[in-house]
Design a protein around this motif. Structure first.
Motif, mmCIF file in Angstrom:
data_model
loop_
_atom_site.group_PDB
_atom_site.id
_atom_site.type_symbol
_atom_site.label_atom_id
_atom_site.label_comp_id
_atom_site.label_asym_id
_atom_site.label_seq_id
_atom_site.Cartn_x
_atom_site.Cartn_y
_atom_site.Cartn_z
ATOM 1 N N LEU A 198 0.829 -1.286 -0.144
ATOM 2 C CA LEU A 198 0.022 -0.144 -0.115
ATOM 3 C C LEU A 198 0.898 1.144 0.101
ATOM 4 O O LEU A 198 0.481 2.028 -0.877
ATOM 5 C CB LEU A 198 -0.852 -0.042 1.092
ATOM 6 N N PRO A 199 1.894 1.353 0.757
ATOM 7 C CA PRO A 199 2.640 2.563 0.735
ATOM 8 C C PRO A 199 3.329 2.746 -0.454
ATOM 9 O O PRO A 199 3.341 4.077 -1.032
ATOM 10 C CB PRO A 199 3.598 2.525 1.815
ATOM 11 N N ILE A 200 4.017 1.568 -1.094
ATOM 12 C CA ILE A 200 4.793 1.779 -2.199
ATOM 13 C C ILE A 200 3.791 2.282 -3.395
ATOM 14 O O ILE A 200 4.313 3.244 -4.322
ATOM 15 C CB ILE A 200 5.232 0.491 -2.596
ATOM 16 N N TYR A 201 2.632 1.670 -3.527
ATOM 17 C CA TYR A 201 1.702 1.983 -4.675
ATOM 18 C C TYR A 201 1.082 3.478 -4.468
ATOM 19 O O TYR A 201 0.811 3.998 -5.432
ATOM 20 C CB TYR A 201 0.817 0.963 -4.639
ATOM 21 N N SER A 202 0.845 3.626 -3.335
ATOM 22 C CA SER A 202 0.314 5.006 -2.841
ATOM 23 C C SER A 202 1.401 6.096 -3.377
ATOM 24 O O SER A 202 1.067 6.975 -3.995
ATOM 25 C CB SER A 202 0.168 4.968 -1.655
ATOM 26 N N GLY A 204 3.696 5.822 -5.751
ATOM 27 C CA GLY A 204 3.719 5.416 -7.089
ATOM 28 C C GLY A 204 2.542 6.571 -7.805
ATOM 29 O O GLY A 204 2.778 7.446 -8.655
ATOM 30 N N ALA A 205 1.163 6.362 -7.279
ATOM 31 C CA ALA A 205 0.383 6.721 -7.884
ATOM 32 C C ALA A 205 0.330 8.323 -7.570
ATOM 33 O O ALA A 205 -0.367 9.189 -8.329
ATOM 34 C CB ALA A 205 -1.075 6.376 -6.815
ATOM 35 N N SER A 206 0.686 8.980 -6.290
ATOM 36 C CA SER A 206 1.032 10.123 -6.003
ATOM 37 C C SER A 206 1.901 10.758 -6.946
ATOM 38 O O SER A 206 1.848 12.073 -7.513
ATOM 39 C CB SER A 206 1.316 10.365 -4.591
ATOM 40 N N LEU A 207 2.976 10.119 -7.110
ATOM 41 C CA LEU A 207 4.260 10.699 -8.082
ATOM 42 C C LEU A 207 3.516 10.733 -9.634
ATOM 43 O O LEU A 207 3.617 11.746 -10.220
ATOM 44 C CB LEU A 207 5.195 9.765 -8.288
ATOM 45 N N ALA A 208 2.582 9.831 -9.875
ATOM 46 C CA ALA A 208 2.157 9.646 -11.423
ATOM 47 C C ALA A 208 1.143 10.964 -11.413
ATOM 48 O O ALA A 208 1.011 11.730 -12.579
ATOM 49 C CB ALA A 208 1.324 8.475 -11.734
ATOM 50 N N ALA A 209 0.174 11.233 -10.366
ATOM 51 C CA ALA A 209 -0.698 12.227 -10.602
ATOM 52 C C ALA A 209 -0.022 13.698 -10.628
ATOM 53 O O ALA A 209 -0.484 14.642 -11.183
ATOM 54 C CB ALA A 209 -1.383 12.153 -9.350
ATOM 55 N N LEU A 210 1.264 13.652 -9.614
ATOM 56 C CA LEU A 210 2.005 14.864 -9.716
ATOM 57 C C LEU A 210 2.551 15.163 -11.339
ATOM 58 O O LEU A 210 2.363 16.490 -11.778
ATOM 59 C CB LEU A 210 3.021 14.778 -8.851
ATOM 60 N N ILE A 211 2.898 14.272 -11.999
ATOM 61 C CA ILE A 211 3.562 14.343 -13.272
ATOM 62 C C ILE A 211 2.417 14.462 -14.193
ATOM 63 O O ILE A 211 2.595 15.451 -15.139
ATOM 64 C CB ILE A 211 4.331 12.988 -13.703
ATOM 65 N N PHE A 212 1.365 14.066 -14.046
ATOM 66 C CA PHE A 212 0.074 14.183 -14.997
ATOM 67 C C PHE A 212 -0.298 15.717 -14.990
ATOM 68 O O PHE A 212 -0.694 16.502 -15.743
ATOM 69 C CB PHE A 212 -0.950 13.305 -14.563
ATOM 70 N N TYR A 213 -0.346 16.257 -13.522
ATOM 71 C CA TYR A 213 -0.766 17.823 -13.437
ATOM 72 C C TYR A 213 0.244 18.703 -14.081
ATOM 73 O O TYR A 213 -0.124 19.684 -14.544
ATOM 74 C CB TYR A 213 -0.713 17.982 -11.832
ATOM 75 N N LEU A 214 1.605 18.537 -13.931
ATOM 76 C CA LEU A 214 2.753 19.176 -14.408
ATOM 77 C C LEU A 214 2.492 19.200 -15.881
ATOM 78 O O LEU A 214 2.688 20.250 -16.570
ATOM 79 C CB LEU A 214 3.978 18.675 -13.922
ATOM 80 N N VAL A 215 2.050 18.051 -16.307
ATOM 81 C CA VAL A 215 2.065 17.932 -18.140
ATOM 82 C C VAL A 215 1.113 18.697 -18.355
ATOM 83 O O VAL A 215 1.131 19.452 -19.588
ATOM 84 C CB VAL A 215 1.753 16.381 -18.295
ATOM 85 N N LEU A 216 -0.127 18.737 -17.569
ATOM 86 C CA LEU A 216 -1.214 19.824 -18.084
ATOM 87 C C LEU A 216 -1.366 21.296 -17.759
ATOM 88 O O LEU A 216 -1.601 21.822 -18.365
ATOM 89 C CB LEU A 216 -2.415 18.973 -17.543
ATOM 90 N N ILE A 217 -0.718 21.358 -16.547
ATOM 91 C CA ILE A 217 -0.547 22.888 -15.927
ATOM 92 C C ILE A 217 0.528 23.623 -16.108
ATOM 93 O O ILE A 217 0.737 24.716 -16.459
ATOM 94 C CB ILE A 217 -1.225 22.674 -14.590
ATOM 95 N N LYS A 218 1.670 22.898 -15.877
ATOM 96 C CA LYS A 218 3.163 23.386 -16.033
ATOM 97 C C LYS A 218 4.023 22.762 -16.896
ATOM 98 O O LYS A 218 5.030 22.330 -16.355
ATOM 99 C CB LYS A 218 3.304 23.660 -14.464
#
Length: 397
Positions: A198-202, A204-218
């Motif tokens: 759970l901590p590892i995949y959480s 990983g999911a947080s990092l993916a969400a951050l990258i996705f945010y940066l791709v769209l917004i910044k």
């Protein structure tokens, strides 16, 4: 035991259900490819070639069924090593043998045969290797703890990282995601504690969400500090807003949506396609099915995949060998990801990647790789042994 009785027992052990499902996939594939190639300017008859690949696939199954799970377990590291050699070879080979196509160096060109993509076979080789890692670890560490679970996770990660790295060097993001789906599926069934998963995949999911945010917004932030070119995100932009991003990906997606949407409930009928989609016989074969057979036809195809996955789950639960169970789990992970990603990208649920629809899209390497995986399932069913004091026998008595 007389020969007739012996042959009867062999016939009973043969997986006729899987044979029926593969035959239905064969019929769907032939009908869809025939329609897809009719609307394109192709020099090859992909239908005839797909039939030939299915015959080769049947031969692969015929050989695979002769080897039992114990032998596959012994061969797993040899096949894994052979797969790595193929990945290295395709990377270092001259372009006369392994040309760069669409920015990726993933195929061998063999005269008289066509192109072979090693990564399609590496998927199944990796499943065998990871299944052996799990079973060997569990046999050695009978007393589970967080320490032993973390050690198992580390071994699975290292085993996966080597072929994944070689595939990403090509580069082939789609196949790389498939490799990660294999790892994820086998981690979930390996018995590793959720306190580790759970901590590892959480994270990983947080990092993916951050990258996705940066791709769209910044996107400028990624380009400035990580030296990532913004044009590399064009598939994501095309996925989210295809009508305002003139790229190859958005063109395919808009055509796919128009084709599937125009099929409505029952479709336009066999051969009555009106929307042209380039290379529809490969990654966008589901768009052809959706246009010609509508929601009903698409649902039937998805239903066939559900039946196949259900049959694989049943096989995994019926077998007495943990190694075979993990092999089935790995194959289920691959098929589920392929189907979800391929169909999802044709209806704008997911970004477009070069992932074919198993058993239906045209492609010799993909079909042979999948047939080898099915050969493992045939072998598990054929060599399955029921013991005298098993719960199954107790119920029957």
């Amino acid at each position: 035991m007389c020969p007739m009785e012996k042959n009867k027992k062999k016939a009973e052990r043969f997986d006729w259900t899987l044979t029926l499902l593969l035959f239905l996939f064969f019929l769907v594939s032939c009908a869809a490819i025939y329609s897809a190639q009719a609307s394109g300017q192709y020099g090859n008859n992909f239908l005839v070639m797909q039939i030939a690949w299915y015959i080769v696939g049947a031969a692969i199954i015929s050989v695979s069924i002769l080897i039992d799970g114990y032998q596959y377990k012994r061969l797993s590291w040899f096949l894994y090593g052979f797969g790595l050699i193929l990945l290295i070879a395709v990377y270092v080979a001259p372009e006369s043998i392994a040309p760069v196509r669409n920015g990726a160096k993933s195929w061998f060109i063999i005269k008289g045969i066509g192109q072979i993509q090693p990564s399609e076979f590496v998927k199944t080789f990796l499943i065998l290797a990871l299944s052996r890692v799990i079973t060997s670890h569990q046999e050695k560490h009978l007393d589970k703890s967080l320490k032993t679970d973390f050690f198992l996770l580390l071994k699975l990660g290292i085993t996966t990282a080597v072929p994944l790295g070689l595939i990403m060097l090509q580069p082939d993001l789609g196949t790389g995601l498939v490799i990660l789906s294999i790892l994820t599926g086998l981690i979930f069934v390996s018995g590793i504690s959720w306190k580790i998963i759970l901590p590892i995949y959480s994270a990983g999911a947080s990092l993916a969400a951050l990258i996705f945010y940066l791709v769209l917004i910044k996107p400028d932030f990624l380009e400035k500090y990580l030296h990532v070119q913004t044009y590399q995100f064009k598939r994501i932009y095309a996925w989210l807003d295809p009508y305002n991003h003139a790229t190859d990906a958005s063109y395919h997606l808009m055509k796919s949506l128009r084709a599937i949407g125009s099929g409505l409930i029952t479709g336009k009928g066999f051969g009555n396609r009106e929307v042209y989609i380039p290379e529809a016989h490969t990654d966008f074969i589901f768009s052809v099915i959706g246009e010609e057979y509508g929601f009903v036809g698409g649902s039937i195809v998805i239903g066939l995949f559900f039946l196949l996955i259900y049959h694989l789950i049943k096989t995994a639960l019926d077998t007495n060998d943990p190694f075979n169970t993990y092999v089935c789990a790995g194959i289920i992970s691959v098929l589920t990801f392929h189907v979800f990603q391929n169909i999802g990208m044709t209806i704008q649920v997911l970004p477009i990647t070069g992932i074919p629809l198993p058993f239906i899209s045209y492609g010799g390497s993909s079909l042979m790789g999948n047939m080898f995986a099915m050969g493992l399932v045939y072998s598990i069913r054929f060599h399955h042994k029921t013991y005298m004091f098993s719960s199954e026998n107790a119920l029957s008595q």
